[in-house]
Motif scaffolding. Structure first.
Motif, short mmCIF file in Angstrom:
data_model
loop_
_atom_site.label_atom_id
_atom_site.label_comp_id
_atom_site.label_asym_id
_atom_site.label_seq_id
_atom_site.Cartn_x
_atom_site.Cartn_y
_atom_site.Cartn_z
N ILE A 10 51.94 1.94 24.61
CA ILE A 10 52.47 3.27 24.92
C ILE A 10 51.39 4.32 24.70
O ILE A 10 50.66 4.27 23.71
N CYS A 11 51.29 5.26 25.61
CA CYS A 11 50.33 6.36 25.47
C CYS A 11 51.03 7.56 24.85
O CYS A 11 51.97 8.12 25.43
N VAL A 12 50.60 7.92 23.64
CA VAL A 12 51.21 9.01 22.88
C VAL A 12 50.47 10.31 23.20
O VAL A 12 49.25 10.38 23.07
N LYS A 13 51.21 11.34 23.59
CA LYS A 13 50.60 12.58 24.06
C LYS A 13 50.04 13.44 22.93
O LYS A 13 49.12 14.22 23.13
N GLN A 14 50.62 13.30 21.73
CA GLN A 14 50.17 14.12 20.60
C GLN A 14 50.46 13.36 19.31
O GLN A 14 51.30 12.45 19.30
N PRO A 15 49.76 13.67 18.23
CA PRO A 15 50.05 12.98 16.96
C PRO A 15 51.52 13.17 16.57
O PRO A 15 52.07 14.25 16.74
N LEU A 16 52.12 12.11 16.06
CA LEU A 16 53.53 12.16 15.67
C LEU A 16 53.69 11.60 14.27
O LEU A 16 53.43 10.42 14.03
N LYS A 17 54.10 12.44 13.35
CA LYS A 17 54.36 12.01 11.98
C LYS A 17 55.79 12.40 11.63
O LYS A 17 56.13 13.59 11.60
N ASP A 18 56.62 11.41 11.35
CA ASP A 18 58.02 11.66 11.06
C ASP A 18 58.52 10.61 10.07
O ASP A 18 58.88 9.50 10.45
N PRO A 19 58.55 10.94 8.76
CA PRO A 19 59.05 9.99 7.76
C PRO A 19 60.48 9.53 8.04
O PRO A 19 60.84 8.38 7.73
N LYS A 20 61.31 10.41 8.63
CA LYS A 20 62.70 10.04 8.91
C LYS A 20 62.79 8.93 9.96
O LYS A 20 63.76 8.18 9.99
N ALA A 21 61.79 8.87 10.85
CA ALA A 21 61.77 7.82 11.87
C ALA A 21 60.79 6.71 11.50
O ALA A 21 60.67 5.72 12.23
N GLY A 22 60.08 6.86 10.39
CA GLY A 22 59.18 5.82 9.92
C GLY A 22 57.91 5.66 10.74
O GLY A 22 57.40 4.55 10.89
#
Length: 312
Positions: free
Chosen positions: A160-172
C-alpha cells in the motif's frame, strides 16, 4: 509428452471441481439478506455487490484485541460499506457509502446509514442501500475484524502506498509516507484510523477502497490462484471469515475477484457535511449528483466524470 500434458489438464480440472464444491460447502450464507419485500425494484443493469466490513471482534482473543488495538466494544456495527457495480461491458465501479450518510431507513425515519445494520442487521442495511440508490443488490459479502486480518495474511500481505505519515495508537499504527508491505494487523489499522483530514470518514473511505482493490487483486492473481501454499490458506481463511447471501457461490466470488483485478473506477457518493439535532454530525448526499451517479449505473451507462470527481 502429449499424454503427460493431457493427464495434467485432467488433474487440474478435477482439482478445480473438487475445490469449487469444497469452497461452496464452507461458505456461511444468510438467506434473509436479500429477501424480497413489497416495492422492491426489479433487476438493474450489470451486477451489484454490497460489500460490508463490520467491527465485530468475534474470533479475536484478548491478546489479539490488545495487539490489533481493536478495543473491547461488544456487539457488531458496520465500519465499512461499499457498492461494487460490475457492468456487462466496461470498467467496474467501486463506490464508498460513508457510514455517516444521512438516509431514510424503512420504518425507522432518517438516520446514519450504519444505523440500519444496528436496527435490523444485514437485511435492513441491504434494503436501505437499494432504496436510496435505486439499484438492486445481487450479492452481499460481509467480513469482521478477525477475518480481515486472516485474509490479508493468507495472501502474504499487501503493498500500500501511504500518502502521509500516520501515527494512531488507537488503531495500532505508526506508518511512514511511501509504498510499503502491510500484514493483516497493520492493514486493519490503516483502514480504521481517523486521524487525517478535515473529513476523516471520507479520507478513511478512500483508504478502504485503496486497500480493498489491492487485496482482492492480489488474491485473484495467478501467483495466488496457482500456488496451493497460498490458495488453500486463502480459501480456508476467506470461507471462515465472510458471510454471503444465499445466492452467492464460489463462482460469484471468483467473478468479484476478476472484476477488482480489472482496474475499477473508485469513487464515493458526493456528500456535504451537516449537523442534525439528535443525530449529530452527518453527511448529506448531494441529491442531484448522487442521482446522476446511481441512475447511470442502473441503466448500464458510464458515470458522468464530473460526478466521479466530486465523489473523490
Amino acid at each position: 509428452m502429449v499424454r503427460l500434458l493431457a493427464g495434467l489438464l485432467v488433474l487440474l480440472l478435477v482439482a478445480s471441481i473438487v475445490g469449487y464444491f469444497w469452497i461452496n460447502g464452507r461458505l456461511a450464507a444468510n438467506d434473509k439478506v436479500l429477501a424480497d419485500y413489497e416495492g422492491r425494484r426489479d433487476d438493474t443493469a450489470g451486477t451489484n455487490w454490497l460489500l460490508v466490513g463490520s467491527d465485530s471482534r468475534k474470533g479475536l482473543s484478548r491478546a489479539d484485541r490488545n495487539r490489533l488495538a481493536t478495543g473491547r466494544a461488544a456487539g457488531q456495527r458496520t465500519d465499512t460499506m461499499m457498492l461494487l457495480h460490475i457492468p456487462d461491458d466496461g470498467r467496474p465501479v467501486l463506490v464508498s457509502l460513508p457510514r455517516d450518510s444521512y438516509v431514510p431507513i424503512h420504518n425507522k425515519g432518517r438516520n446514519k446509514l450504519n444505523a440500519a445494520y444496528a436496527f435490523g442487521g444485514a437485511p435492513l442495511l441491504a434494503r436501505t442501500v437499494e432504496e436510496v440508490t435505486g439499484l438492486r443488490i445481487d450479492h452481499y459479502m460481509e467480513v469482521g475484524f478477525a477475518g480481515f486480518v486472516d485474509i490479508v495474511d493468507a495472501v502474504g500481505g499487501v503493498n500500500i502506498c501511504v500518502k502521509q505519515p500516520l501515527k494512531d495508537p488507537k488503531a495500532g499504527i505508526n506508518l511512514k509516507k511511501g509504498c510499503q508491505d502491510m500484514d493483516g494487523g497493520t492493514a486493519l489499522g490503516y483502514v480504521r484510523t481517523r486521524v487525517t483530514g478535515g473529513l476523516p470518514d471520507l479520507d478513511r473511505a478512500q483508504r478502504q477502497r485503496q486497500f480493498f482493490a489491492a487485496v482482492v487483486k492480489k488474491a485473484s492473481s495467478p501467483g495466488t490462484l496457482i500456488n496451493p501454499f497460498r490458495m488453500v490458506p486463502l480459501a480456508t481463511s476467506a470461507t471462515d471469515a465472510v458471510v454471503v447471501d444465499g445466492g452467492t457461490s464460489a463462482f460469484n466470488l471468483l467473478s468479484l475477484g476478476l472484476a477488482m483485478g480489472g482496474n475499477p473506477i473508485t469513487t464515493s457518493v458526493p456528500v456535504t457535511p451537516a449537523n442534525v439535532p439528535g443525530v449529530g454530525s452527518v453527511l448529506q448526499w448531494q441529491r442531484e449528483s448522487a442521482l446522476r451517479m446511481f441512475n447511470a449505473l442502473a441503466e448500464g451507462k458510464p458515470v458522468p466524470k464530473d460526478v466521479l470527481n466530486s465523489g473523490g
